[in-house]
Scaffold this motif. Structure first.
Motif, PDB file in Angstrom:
ATOM      1  N   ASP A   1     -71.516  69.408 109.309  1.00  0.00           N
ATOM      2  CA  ASP A   1     -70.485  68.855 108.263  1.00  0.00           C
ATOM      3  C   ASP A   1     -69.247  69.027 108.891  1.00  0.00           C
ATOM      4  O   ASP A   1     -68.283  68.107 108.945  1.00  0.00           O
ATOM      5  CB  ASP A   1     -70.534  69.556 107.013  1.00  0.00           C
ATOM      6  CG  ASP A   1     -71.837  69.214 105.899  1.00  0.00           C
ATOM      7  OD1 ASP A   1     -72.266  68.064 106.246  1.00  0.00           O
ATOM      8  OD2 ASP A   1     -71.953  70.094 104.992  1.00  0.00           O
TER       9      ASP A   1
ATOM     10  N   GLU B   1     -84.229  68.504 108.685  1.00  0.00           N
ATOM     11  CA  GLU B   1     -85.161  68.167 107.469  1.00  0.00           C
ATOM     12  C   GLU B   1     -86.572  67.951 107.777  1.00  0.00           C
ATOM     13  O   GLU B   1     -87.342  68.119 106.979  1.00  0.00           O
ATOM     14  CB  GLU B   1     -84.700  66.888 107.004  1.00  0.00           C
ATOM     15  CG  GLU B   1     -83.087  66.731 106.394  1.00  0.00           C
ATOM     16  CD  GLU B   1     -82.435  65.527 105.931  1.00  0.00           C
ATOM     17  OE1 GLU B   1     -83.329  64.354 105.979  1.00  0.00           O
ATOM     18  OE2 GLU B   1     -81.704  65.301 105.363  1.00  0.00           O
TER      19      GLU B   1
ATOM     20  N   PHE C   1     -81.118  76.862 108.519  1.00  0.00           N
ATOM     21  CA  PHE C   1     -81.079  75.486 108.118  1.00  0.00           C
ATOM     22  C   PHE C   1     -79.592  75.405 107.163  1.00  0.00           C
ATOM     23  O   PHE C   1     -78.796  74.443 107.438  1.00  0.00           O
ATOM     24  CB  PHE C   1     -82.087  75.006 106.973  1.00  0.00           C
ATOM     25  CG  PHE C   1     -83.467  74.966 107.506  1.00  0.00           C
ATOM     26  CD1 PHE C   1     -83.400  74.375 108.759  1.00  0.00           C
ATOM     27  CD2 PHE C   1     -84.526  75.492 107.021  1.00  0.00           C
ATOM     28  CE1 PHE C   1     -84.786  74.048 109.583  1.00  0.00           C
ATOM     29  CE2 PHE C   1     -85.718  75.382 107.760  1.00  0.00           C
ATOM     30  CZ  PHE C   1     -86.126  74.792 108.761  1.00  0.00           C
ATOM     31  N   ASP C   2     -79.415  76.404 106.461  1.00  0.00           N
ATOM     32  CA  ASP C   2     -78.221  76.107 105.528  1.00  0.00           C
ATOM     33  C   ASP C   2     -76.853  76.330 106.636  1.00  0.00           C
ATOM     34  O   ASP C   2     -75.945  75.574 106.441  1.00  0.00           O
ATOM     35  CB  ASP C   2     -77.879  77.501 104.585  1.00  0.00           C
ATOM     36  CG  ASP C   2     -78.720  77.232 103.437  1.00  0.00           C
ATOM     37  OD1 ASP C   2     -79.292  76.251 103.456  1.00  0.00           O
ATOM     38  OD2 ASP C   2     -79.145  78.641 102.895  1.00  0.00           O
TER      39      ASP C   2
ATOM     40  N   ASN D   1     -76.503  72.972 108.652  1.00  0.00           N
ATOM     41  CA  ASN D   1     -76.135  71.809 107.908  1.00  0.00           C
ATOM     42  C   ASN D   1     -74.509  71.975 107.618  1.00  0.00           C
ATOM     43  O   ASN D   1     -73.956  71.112 107.954  1.00  0.00           O
ATOM     44  CB  ASN D   1     -76.637  71.816 106.574  1.00  0.00           C
ATOM     45  CG  ASN D   1     -78.031  71.340 106.494  1.00  0.00           C
ATOM     46  OD1 ASN D   1     -77.971  69.857 107.040  1.00  0.00           O
ATOM     47  ND2 ASN D   1     -79.075  71.826 106.109  1.00  0.00           N
ATOM     48  N   GLU D   2     -73.916  73.200 107.400  1.00  0.00           N
ATOM     49  CA  GLU D   2     -72.618  73.467 107.647  1.00  0.00           C
ATOM     50  C   GLU D   2     -72.096  73.081 108.742  1.00  0.00           C
ATOM     51  O   GLU D   2     -70.888  72.478 108.909  1.00  0.00           O
ATOM     52  CB  GLU D   2     -72.432  74.935 107.082  1.00  0.00           C
ATOM     53  CG  GLU D   2     -72.472  75.311 105.594  1.00  0.00           C
ATOM     54  CD  GLU D   2     -71.922  76.542 105.290  1.00  0.00           C
ATOM     55  OE1 GLU D   2     -71.172  77.175 105.997  1.00  0.00           O
ATOM     56  OE2 GLU D   2     -72.006  77.217 104.193  1.00  0.00           O
TER      57      GLU D   2
ATOM     58  N   ARG E   1     -79.434  66.084 111.976  1.00  0.00           N
ATOM     59  CA  ARG E   1     -79.666  66.434 110.590  1.00  0.00           C
ATOM     60  C   ARG E   1     -81.048  66.315 110.188  1.00  0.00           C
ATOM     61  O   ARG E   1     -81.618  66.859 109.471  1.00  0.00           O
ATOM     62  CB  ARG E   1     -78.764  65.523 109.787  1.00  0.00           C
ATOM     63  CG  ARG E   1     -78.972  65.475 108.391  1.00  0.00           C
ATOM     64  CD  ARG E   1     -78.045  66.675 107.662  1.00  0.00           C
ATOM     65  NE  ARG E   1     -76.753  66.475 107.397  1.00  0.00           N
ATOM     66  CZ  ARG E   1     -75.684  67.354 107.073  1.00  0.00           C
ATOM     67  NH1 ARG E   1     -76.131  68.580 106.521  1.00  0.00           N
ATOM     68  NH2 ARG E   1     -74.608  66.775 106.886  1.00  0.00           N
TER      69      ARG E   1
END
Length: 708
Positions: free
Chosen positions: A18, A100, A10-11, A14-15, A96
């Motif tokens: 971005d 979530e 997940f981390d 998400n990066e 995204r």
């Protein structure tokens, strides 16, 4: 363990998202940029593969369609048009949302996935491409273009732990993914495989050597193993032997550091098969020779295709991910250490013990180094925040039918992570206002002799212990008369009130104040700006306005670099102690003041042959305690101007842990926070920028009065 690995996914995802947004916006400016196209494809591919590995099939299935479209763009089948950029941005937002949601995807979210997949297929077909079925996701090995030369060859040793499959990782898929990014030779080793009766189906007994020729960098190869467990080993080494039909086995073994050159020379003199001799003499294992022979064959095949890698060095960046809460805890503990050291220093001075004082000084040096390191860990480039607003400007300008570019200046300027997090909302609101009501419509701009494309500039620069962030548009500017008329209408001011231009412009920070003739769903100039000011004030910062009718408007924010620890100068005024931030101080002056100087709010002294105007802080803070025998002046700098602050006594430098002040003191001009000293007493931290603004404003008013 699986939950921990999922958290890492997940981390990382998400990066990637971005970064993907930034790449897509760059692609909209330059649709033919092959590097950006490849980067977008790579991001989609990584998200797809990683999500499939962890069982997030909805993400994997959806991302596959966007990846397929980018694959056809990459191969020159379909073009990049604004419609595709919009679809990819929507896909990025949807991914995204899927991340979530995790595995609990609501029916309406799934329906959105289907609708976007159909939109991608329609775009691909409409532009001459081929829509692929997304029901089953398969990995296909891309064909190597013989006319396109690979840049480097890599030697990869993959040694998975025996328990790797228990963590949800399938090592054979990692090897397969390597084969998809270039020309690969895979050498499997299964000598550790036990007999069938002793075999555990949940354990991994294999390991691999892979020889890979690719355009990808070492970082790209490492990304394949990004979710590898800590017990598994991966070694990546660039092959420094040029591909050749004459590449010798001995050269490869020496390059791999399996044997020395002396050993090779000895064996060559025997004129026998080198590999067999090395194995017989237990100098290398059979597996090492087998891997080296495979590498020899690989390099010869590369050479026969006419491919010569160009030399390049890739610096491997070693980073570690740390939870931000742990960083905050570290800074808090360092703050406590700084306060403790101040107490220790006070006791050392009181006891007059040289050994005690020496230990105190050593502790002070260590705490200072720890402070700098801990604060450095929390300092991040403000560009990480600025880049988020590219999407905002892109979407809003499209929605409003305007052409607006976002220019970023000083993105490398660093600011405390906690400050950056709290700046997001106020900056977002100011940018929305600039786009909506600052920049005019294209036809209006052309009538005014401007470019049809408007510009919003985000800039950041250091200003002493503060960072100055400006949001500037080249639009129509604020209408001073309209602001004043609205303020009178709302009863904020009276019709006969005499206000300076800055005071009039600052009226837009009143709650609910707006001069917009039509308040849109996006913003109205002034709507909610009271919240912006409140947010900035909560950071111990200030916000001001510079505007020129027909030219544009700038909102200027001054924010402290950190909310934790600063260096300061400890001074006294009466019985109260104050801290002056060290970064704002030019010098300390032992000035002789006359009796008249001590009763006036301002005093003029000579310093280095020039007049120095100083603010008497005794008069400013209404301190009526007896005067000391002499006073001192601290010279402080604001922009290009230098002013003085008159204090009773300068005690010396002080590491200062910033503490908030209560609401009773929140609106005191010239004070923004407090600190606890080593003796347990409280010192107030001066807001030097506010004091300098007070001096400048007073000078301007006095000048206007003198000039009639």
């Amino acid at each position: 363990m699986f939950e921990q690995l999922s958290s890492v996914f997940f981390d990382e995802a998400n990066e990637l998202l971005d970064t993907l947004e930034e790449q897509l916006l760059a692609l909209s400016d330059n649709p033919s940029d092959t590097d950006t196209i490849a980067a977008v494809f790579r991001a989609m591919h990584t998200i797809k593969g990683s999500s499939a590995m962890f069982g997030f099939n909805e993400i994997s299935t959806f991302t596959h369609e966007a990846e397929s479209a980018m694959d056809q763009v990459r191969n020159g089948v379909i073009p990049v048009k604004p419609e595709l950029i919009d679809l990819l941005l929507k896909a990025r937002d949807h991914i995204r949302g899927l991340i979530e949601a995790g595995t609990n995807v609501a029916p309406e979210v799934h329906a959105s996935s289907v609708a976007l997949i159909d939109a991608f297929k329609n775009y691909v077909i409409k532009n001459g491409g081929t829509a692929k079925d997304t029901a089953v996701i398969t990995h296909t090995v891309p064909k190597i273009d013989k006319s396109n030369l690979p840049e480097a060859s890599w030697r990869i040793k993959f040694r998975p732990s025996q328990n790797i499959m228990k963590n949800g990782t399938r090592p054979e898929l990692l090897v397969k993914e390597l084969t998809e990014i270039g020309t690969a030779t895979v050498i499997p080793f299964y000598q550790a495989l036990p007999t069938l009766s002793e075999m555990d189906s949940e354990l991994c007994y294999f390991f691999w050597d892979i020889i890979l020729t690719t355009k990808k960098t070492e970082n790209d190869i490492q990304d394949v193993f990004i979710f590898l467990d800590s017990d598994s080993k991966i070694q990546i080494e660039k092959i420094d032997i040029l591909p050749s039909e004459n590449t010798k086995l001995g050269e490869i073994l020496v390059s791999r550091r399996d044997v020395s050159q002396e050993d090779i020379d000895t064996i060559l003199s025997a004129k026998k098969l080198m590999g067999r001799i090395l194995i017989d003499q237990n100098m290398v294992s059979e597996e090492q020779v087998q891997s080296a022979l495979a590498e020899q064959s690989h390099l010869r095949n590369i050479d026969s295709a006419g491919k010569t890698p160009s030399p390049q060095s890739v610096a491997a960046q070693q980073t570690i991910r740390i939870n931000s809460a742990k960083l905050d805890q570290l800074v808090d503990l360092v703050g406590e250490l700084v306060t403790f050291n101040s107490q220790l220093e006070q006791e050392a001075i009181k006891e007059e013990n040289s050994a005690f004082k020496s230990l105190s000084e050593k502790c002070g040096r260590i705490s200072l180094m720890m402070r700098d390191i801990s604060m450095g860990l929390r300092m991040v480039p403000v560009g990480t925040l600025f880049t988020k607003f590219k999407r905002t400007v892109h979407d809003l300008s499209t929605q409003l039918g305007k052409s607006i570019e976002l220019v970023m200046v000083g993105s490398e300027t660093e600011l405390d992570k906690t400050v950056i997090e709290k700046l997001n909302d106020p900056l977002l609101h100011l940018i929305r206002n600039s786009v909506d009501h600052g920049v005019e419509m294209p036809e209006e701009r052309q009538l005014a002799g401007k470019s049809a494309t408007g510009r919003v500039t985000l800039s950041a620069r250091h200003a002493g212990a503060f960072i100055q962030i400006s949001i500037t548009d080249d639009g129509k500017g604020l209408d001073k008369d309209a602001v004043r008329a609205k303020a009178i209408q709302k009863g904020v001011i009276k019709e006969d009130d005499m206000l300076s231009d800055n005071e009039i412009y600052n009226l837009i920070f009143q709650p609910g104040f707006s001069t917009a003739k039509q308040v849109t769903s996006i913003s109205g100039r002034g709507v909610g700006l009271d919240v912006v000011k409140k947010d900035i004030t909560s950071l111990n910062g200030t916000v001001s306005i510079e505007t020129e009718k027909g030219k544009g408007t700038s909102f200027i924010l001054k924010i402290p670099l950190t909310l934790a620890i600063i260096d300061g100068m400890l001074v006294t005024i009466g019985s109260v102690k104050y801290i002056v931030p060290l970064n704002t101080i030019s010098e300390c002056i032992a000035a002789k003041l006359t009796a008249e100087d001590t009763v006036n709010l301002f005093t003029i002294t000579q310093n280095h042959g020039k007049e120095l105007k100083s603010l008497n802080l005794r008069k400013f803070f209404h301190i009526h305690e007896p005067l000391p025998a002499k006073q001192e002046i601290i010279s402080v700098q604001g922009g290009d101007m230098v002013y003085g602050l008159v204090v009773d006594k300068i005690l010396g430098s002080q590491q200062t842990v910033i503490k908030p002040i209560g609401p009773f003191y929140a609106n005191c001009t010239g004070i923004n926070s407090s600190t606890i000293l080593g003796d347990g007493s409280v010192a107030l931290i001066l807001d030097v920028l506010q004091l300098l603004d007070f001096i400048k404003t007073t000078e301007k008013v006095q000048s206007e009065v003198q000039n009639g």
